[in-house]
Design a protein around this motif. Structure first.
Motif, PDB file in Angstrom:
ATOM      1  N   PHE A  60       0.847  -1.184   0.000  1.00 51.90           N
ATOM      2  CA  PHE A  60       0.000   0.000   0.000  1.00 51.90           C
ATOM      3  C   PHE A  60       0.887   1.241   0.000  1.00 51.90           C
ATOM      4  O   PHE A  60       1.906   1.280   0.687  1.00 51.90           O
ATOM      5  CB  PHE A  60      -0.878   0.045   1.261  1.00 51.90           C
ATOM      6  N   GLY A  61       0.473   2.259  -0.736  1.00 51.45           N
ATOM      7  CA  GLY A  61       1.184   3.532  -0.719  1.00 51.45           C
ATOM      8  C   GLY A  61       0.874   4.342  -1.953  1.00 51.45           C
ATOM      9  O   GLY A  61       0.436   3.810  -2.980  1.00 51.45           O
ATOM     10  N   ALA A  62       1.049   5.651  -1.830  1.00 51.12           N
ATOM     11  CA  ALA A  62       0.831   6.575  -2.946  1.00 51.12           C
ATOM     12  C   ALA A  62      -0.574   6.429  -3.536  1.00 51.12           C
ATOM     13  O   ALA A  62      -0.770   6.567  -4.738  1.00 51.12           O
ATOM     14  CB  ALA A  62       1.892   6.389  -4.024  1.00 51.12           C
ATOM     15  N   GLY A  63      -1.559   6.097  -2.684  1.00 53.05           N
ATOM     16  CA  GLY A  63      -2.935   5.988  -3.142  1.00 53.05           C
ATOM     17  C   GLY A  63      -3.240   4.718  -3.924  1.00 53.05           C
ATOM     18  O   GLY A  63      -4.256   4.649  -4.611  1.00 53.05           O
ATOM     19  N   GLU A  64      -2.372   3.721  -3.834  1.00 53.83           N
ATOM     20  CA  GLU A  64      -2.567   2.467  -4.558  1.00 53.83           C
ATOM     21  C   GLU A  64      -2.433   1.273  -3.633  1.00 53.83           C
ATOM     22  O   GLU A  64      -1.756   1.342  -2.610  1.00 53.83           O
ATOM     23  CB  GLU A  64      -1.501   2.286  -5.654  1.00 53.83           C
TER      24      GLU A  64
END
Length: 110
Positions: A60-64
């Motif tokens: 998970f990260g950067a909105g993904e």
């Protein structure tokens, strides 16, 4: 003998990586993360039952959100995972299927 170790040659496992866009710029909402975790568990059970590989976690990260899976046949792996992958409501979403090396890959929009 020219080598220090006589290691068996292993094939690079084929891979599928699913990508989903979540709300916000970081990790998505708690409900979105929960949906990803539940889908991951369902796909892991289906992949194991079919004997086509393994679901190997998430990121998970950067909105993904990303889901990772490996097996000997990327197409067979995707076929088992596809119903659950398509059931997640987050869009845009796509899967990258890698066959052997990174140079041989294709993208499937969900």
């Amino acid at each position: 003998m020219d080598t220090l170790f006589d290691l068996p040659e292993t094939e690079t496992p084929e891979q599928g990586v699913a990508h989903y866009r979540l709300s916000g710029d970081q990790y998505g909402s708690p409900a979105e993360r929960q949906a990803i975790f539940e889908a991951e568990r369902a796909m892991a059970a289906a992949v194991e039952a079919a004997g086509v590989g393994e679901v190997d976690g998430n990121g998970f990260g950067a909105g993904e959100a990303e889901l990772y899976a490996y097996g000997a046949d990327a197409e067979a792996l995707f076929k088992v995972m596809e119903p659950t992958l398509r059931s997640l409501p987050f869009r845009p979403a796509y899967v990258v299927l890698r066959r052997g090396s990174r140079e041989t890959q294709s993208r499937v929009d969900l």
